[in-house]
Every structure is written in structure tokens, then in C-alpha cells.
Motif scaffolding. Structure first.
Motif, PDB file in Angstrom:
ATOM      1  N   ARG A  12       0.829  -1.217   0.000  1.00  0.00           N
ATOM      2  CA  ARG A  12       0.000   0.000   0.000  1.00  0.00           C
ATOM      3  C   ARG A  12       0.864   1.269   0.000  1.00  0.00           C
ATOM      4  NH1 ARG A  12      -2.705  -0.846   4.839  1.00  0.00           N
ATOM      5  NH2 ARG A  12      -1.507   0.762   5.924  1.00  0.00           N
ATOM      6  N   ASP A  13       1.985   1.212   0.731  1.00  0.00           N
ATOM      7  CA  ASP A  13       2.800   2.418   0.923  1.00  0.00           C
ATOM      8  C   ASP A  13       3.845   2.647  -0.169  1.00  0.00           C
ATOM      9  OD1 ASP A  13       1.409   2.784   3.239  1.00  0.00           O
ATOM     10  OD2 ASP A  13       3.031   2.180   4.592  1.00  0.00           O
ATOM     11  N   SER A  14       3.951   1.727  -1.123  1.00  0.00           N
ATOM     12  CA  SER A  14       5.009   1.835  -2.131  1.00  0.00           C
ATOM     13  C   SER A  14       4.532   1.266  -3.453  1.00  0.00           C
ATOM     14  CB  SER A  14       6.265   1.080  -1.662  1.00  0.00           C
ATOM     15  OG  SER A  14       5.995  -0.310  -1.557  1.00  0.00           O
ATOM     16  N   GLU A  15       5.287   1.589  -4.509  1.00  0.00           N
ATOM     17  CA  GLU A  15       4.939   1.027  -5.814  1.00  0.00           C
ATOM     18  C   GLU A  15       6.158   0.361  -6.442  1.00  0.00           C
ATOM     19  OE1 GLU A  15       4.817   4.095  -9.251  1.00  0.00           O
ATOM     20  OE2 GLU A  15       4.004   5.146  -7.513  1.00  0.00           O
ATOM     21  N   LEU A  16       5.895  -0.641  -7.267  1.00  0.00           N
ATOM     22  CA  LEU A  16       6.973  -1.423  -7.870  1.00  0.00           C
ATOM     23  C   LEU A  16       7.692  -0.608  -8.934  1.00  0.00           C
ATOM     24  CD1 LEU A  16       8.274  -4.272  -7.913  1.00  0.00           C
ATOM     25  CD2 LEU A  16       6.687  -4.841  -9.768  1.00  0.00           C
ATOM     26  N   VAL A  17       9.033  -0.592  -8.859  1.00  0.00           N
ATOM     27  CA  VAL A  17       9.854   0.061  -9.887  1.00  0.00           C
ATOM     28  C   VAL A  17      10.482  -0.986 -10.805  1.00  0.00           C
ATOM     29  CG1 VAL A  17      11.938   1.456 -10.280  1.00  0.00           C
ATOM     30  CG2 VAL A  17      10.356   2.059  -8.429  1.00  0.00           C
ATOM     31  N   ALA A  18      11.031  -2.046 -10.205  1.00  0.00           N
ATOM     32  CA  ALA A  18      11.714  -3.083 -10.986  1.00  0.00           C
ATOM     33  C   ALA A  18      11.839  -4.346 -10.139  1.00  0.00           C
ATOM     34  CB  ALA A  18      13.106  -2.601 -11.403  1.00  0.00           C
ATOM     35  N   VAL A  19      12.018  -5.469 -10.814  1.00  0.00           N
ATOM     36  CA  VAL A  19      12.327  -6.714 -10.111  1.00  0.00           C
ATOM     37  C   VAL A  19      13.771  -7.063 -10.423  1.00  0.00           C
ATOM     38  CG1 VAL A  19      11.798  -9.153  -9.860  1.00  0.00           C
ATOM     39  CG2 VAL A  19       9.943  -7.508 -10.185  1.00  0.00           C
ATOM     40  N   PRO A 117       2.320  13.561  -0.965  1.00  0.00           N
ATOM     41  CA  PRO A 117       2.200  12.932  -2.277  1.00  0.00           C
ATOM     42  C   PRO A 117       3.197  13.500  -3.285  1.00  0.00           C
ATOM     43  CG  PRO A 117       0.281  14.316  -1.809  1.00  0.00           C
ATOM     44  CD  PRO A 117       1.091  14.276  -0.564  1.00  0.00           C
ATOM     45  N   TYR A 118       3.649  12.640  -4.214  1.00  0.00           N
ATOM     46  CA  TYR A 118       4.523  13.070  -5.295  1.00  0.00           C
ATOM     47  C   TYR A 118       3.744  13.853  -6.336  1.00  0.00           C
ATOM     48  CZ  TYR A 118       8.997  10.567  -4.821  1.00  0.00           C
ATOM     49  OH  TYR A 118      10.244  10.145  -4.433  1.00  0.00           O
ATOM     50  N   GLU A 119       4.396  14.800  -6.963  1.00  0.00           N
ATOM     51  CA  GLU A 119       3.892  15.366  -8.205  1.00  0.00           C
ATOM     52  C   GLU A 119       4.214  14.313  -9.286  1.00  0.00           C
ATOM     53  OE1 GLU A 119       3.338  17.456 -11.667  1.00  0.00           O
ATOM     54  OE2 GLU A 119       5.449  17.419 -11.059  1.00  0.00           O
ATOM     55  N   GLN A 120       3.218  13.963 -10.090  1.00  0.00           N
ATOM     56  CA  GLN A 120       3.324  12.821 -11.008  1.00  0.00           C
ATOM     57  C   GLN A 120       4.538  12.924 -11.949  1.00  0.00           C
ATOM     58  OE1 GLN A 120       1.508  10.078 -10.858  1.00  0.00           O
ATOM     59  NE2 GLN A 120       2.500   9.109 -12.623  1.00  0.00           N
ATOM     60  N   ALA A 121       4.751  14.110 -12.533  1.00  0.00           N
ATOM     61  CA  ALA A 121       5.856  14.276 -13.494  1.00  0.00           C
ATOM     62  C   ALA A 121       7.212  14.132 -12.790  1.00  0.00           C
ATOM     63  CB  ALA A 121       5.753  15.631 -14.181  1.00  0.00           C
ATOM     64  N   THR A 122       7.322  14.675 -11.584  1.00  0.00           N
ATOM     65  CA  THR A 122       8.554  14.568 -10.794  1.00  0.00           C
ATOM     66  C   THR A 122       8.873  13.105 -10.501  1.00  0.00           C
ATOM     67  OG1 THR A 122       7.941  16.635  -9.706  1.00  0.00           O
ATOM     68  CG2 THR A 122       9.667  15.308  -8.638  1.00  0.00           C
ATOM     69  N   ILE A 127      11.975   8.072 -11.533  1.00  0.00           N
ATOM     70  CA  ILE A 127      12.009   6.635 -11.822  1.00  0.00           C
ATOM     71  C   ILE A 127      12.788   6.366 -13.110  1.00  0.00           C
ATOM     72  CG2 ILE A 127      10.590   4.638 -12.486  1.00  0.00           C
ATOM     73  CD1 ILE A 127       8.475   5.586 -10.490  1.00  0.00           C
ATOM     74  N   THR A 128      12.535   7.189 -14.135  1.00  0.00           N
ATOM     75  CA  THR A 128      13.234   7.007 -15.412  1.00  0.00           C
ATOM     76  C   THR A 128      14.744   7.143 -15.235  1.00  0.00           C
ATOM     77  OG1 THR A 128      11.314   7.874 -16.597  1.00  0.00           O
ATOM     78  CG2 THR A 128      13.420   7.877 -17.779  1.00  0.00           C
ATOM     79  N   ALA A 133      20.165   4.704 -14.557  1.00  0.00           N
ATOM     80  CA  ALA A 133      21.410   4.584 -13.777  1.00  0.00           C
ATOM     81  C   ALA A 133      21.665   3.131 -13.358  1.00  0.00           C
ATOM     82  CB  ALA A 133      21.350   5.479 -12.541  1.00  0.00           C
ATOM     83  N   LEU A 134      20.588   2.402 -13.093  1.00  0.00           N
ATOM     84  CA  LEU A 134      20.734   0.986 -12.709  1.00  0.00           C
ATOM     85  C   LEU A 134      21.157   0.134 -13.903  1.00  0.00           C
ATOM     86  CD1 LEU A 134      17.627   0.515 -10.391  1.00  0.00           C
ATOM     87  CD2 LEU A 134      20.030   0.281  -9.719  1.00  0.00           C
ATOM     88  N   SER A 135      20.824   0.573 -15.098  1.00  0.00           N
ATOM     89  CA  SER A 135      21.114  -0.218 -16.298  1.00  0.00           C
ATOM     90  C   SER A 135      22.497   0.068 -16.853  1.00  0.00           C
ATOM     91  CB  SER A 135      20.072   0.093 -17.385  1.00  0.00           C
ATOM     92  OG  SER A 135      18.764   0.002 -16.862  1.00  0.00           O
ATOM     93  N   SER A 136      23.135   1.155 -16.385  1.00  0.00           N
ATOM     94  CA  SER A 136      24.413   1.558 -16.996  1.00  0.00           C
ATOM     95  C   SER A 136      25.598   0.975 -16.248  1.00  0.00           C
ATOM     96  CB  SER A 136      24.514   3.073 -17.043  1.00  0.00           C
ATOM     97  OG  SER A 136      24.610   3.594 -15.731  1.00  0.00           O
TER      98      SER A 136
END
Lengths: 136, 136
Positions: A12-19, A117-122, A127-128, A133-136
Motif C-alpha cells: 500500500r505504501d510503495s509502488e513497484l519500480v523493478a524486479v 504525495p509526489y507530483e506525477q511528473a517529478t 524513476i526514469t 542509472a541501474l542499467s548503466s
């Protein structure tokens, strides 16, 4: 191996970014700090030392990879890494970017004030950049 | 390799219990919680990911060994493990035994109230039991 069940409050308190190899990487729904969480996808774990040795090594690797990416993306003064679990017992590791003068600096973030709450664009831009950074 | 220099505040606020492969194991001078600290004996380190990979693995091993022994000795409800460093930048990892109803439970311990001195016999018994648990 049984299907991993994520704790309801963590969900509930978080959202999935990656596995990742071992963990779900999740973003907390709180824009006050860039605040990530790693949750090893193993049922019934409470303490890091409950994990099998290989999983302990994987958790360390993933924690440091995410912490390093978070530092790079945010330019944080300090990364805070913590496995507390006094409220939610399912093993999870907080990885938080801290800045001088942020909410409750230099104190800890847990239990402080109310989530903002986050501003959606921020959020989406963060996340992007993090995933890049995780992929490089 | 240069001689390891412990941060002055860490030195003042804690006492040496043992030297492990990588870290100094230290006891905080605060009897409110059984509160240990690992300090990797490497100069100039701030974040865990600053350490060489082998040192990262050693830190994980020593953290989990100490956390497990602390759980065994204290019967704690939950072990809290954290690398914060917002105030003292020299890399150090907190390992704390928490109990329901202890000071600031279930909130974090950092920045809460004032340190309470140990009763000497209590402290000595705790250290003896901890060192025994680490050796077994």
C-alpha cells in the motif's frame, strides 16, 4: 518454491519500480525524500540473517547497486540504508537519499510527520533516471 | 596501507568490544538499548558502496554474525541494522536490539532523548555473553 507474497502495508505504501535478481525494488509514496525499498522475494523472512548465505550476498549486491545509483541520480549528501522492521516484519531494506536541510535532517526519516504525495511528473522523471542509472 | 583512524565522536560515544576481520565491534555508551556498531577499518569511507567488493562482502558477513549473536543473547523482538552517517561521515553500521515498549518503540533510536549510562555490572555481563555468542 512458493509464490512470494508481499506484505499488505508495504504494498500500500510503495509502488513497484523493478524486479532485480532477489528483490523487488519499490518507491515509497512519499515525495519528501527520494526513498526506495528492497524487498527480498522470499516468504517468512524477518531478519537479514534469516536469509540463506547466497541471498545475503545478493541482497548486499542489490542494496549497494541501488544505493550507488540513487547517489548518482540525486547527488545526495548521504545515503541512508536501514533494515528496521519494528512495524512491518517482512524483511525490507530502506535506501534513502538525504540532503542537508531536508525534512528532519540530520535525524532519521522513519516515523516523522506525514507522507507528502509526489507530483506525477517529478516521480516519473525520478524513476526514469533511476532505472537508467541501474542499467548503466 | 595507512593506519586506521577512528572518528573522534565515534570513539567518544562508544567503547571497543572486539576487532573482527574487517571491523571494530563497538558498544555505544547508552544503556537504553543493547546498541552495537561496526566500523570498517578503512580510512576515507562514507558509503557502503565506497568499499572494495571483498570488503562489502566481509561487512555483510560481520553485520549478520553480530546481529544474529545479539538476537541470541538478548532475545530481542527485532534487530535494527542501519548505516546512516548524516552526522558522522566515517562509515559505521548500527546494530541494535529492540523490544516492544522500549524507548521510542517502534520508532527509530537515533536522535531520541539523552543517552543513559550503563550500570557497570550489566554492561560487563552483556559484553561477556555477546563475545561468547560470537565465538560459538
Amino acid at each position: 518454491m512458493s509464490i512470494f507474497e508481499l506484505d499488505e502495508r508495504l504494498a500500500r505504501d510503495s509502488e513497484l519500480v523493478a524486479v532485480l535478481g532477489l528483490c523487488q525494488l519499490r518507491l515509497l509514496k512519499d515525495g519528501r525524500w527520494p526513498w526506495l525499498m528492497l524487498v527480498p522475494q522470499r516468504n517468512g523472512m524477518t531478519e537479514i540473517f534469516d536469509l540463506q548465505p547466497l541471498d545475503q550476498a545478493l541482497l548486499t549486491f542489490e542494496t549497494n547497486m541501488v544505493a550507488s545509483a540513487l547517489k548518482k541520480v540525486t547527488g545526495a549528501t548521504k545515503i541512508n540504508v536501514a533494515a528496521l522492521g519494528n512495524i512491518v516484519r517482512q524483511l525490507h531494506v530502506h535506501i534513502v537519499a538525504r540532503f542537508e536541510g531536508d525534512s528532519n535532517w540530520p535525524g532519521p526519516i522513519w516515523g516523522f510527520g506525514q507522507a507528502a504525495p509526489y507530483e506525477q511528473a517529478t516521480k516519473q522523471e525520478f524513476i526514469t533516471q533511476l532505472v537508467e542509472a541501474l542499467s548503466s
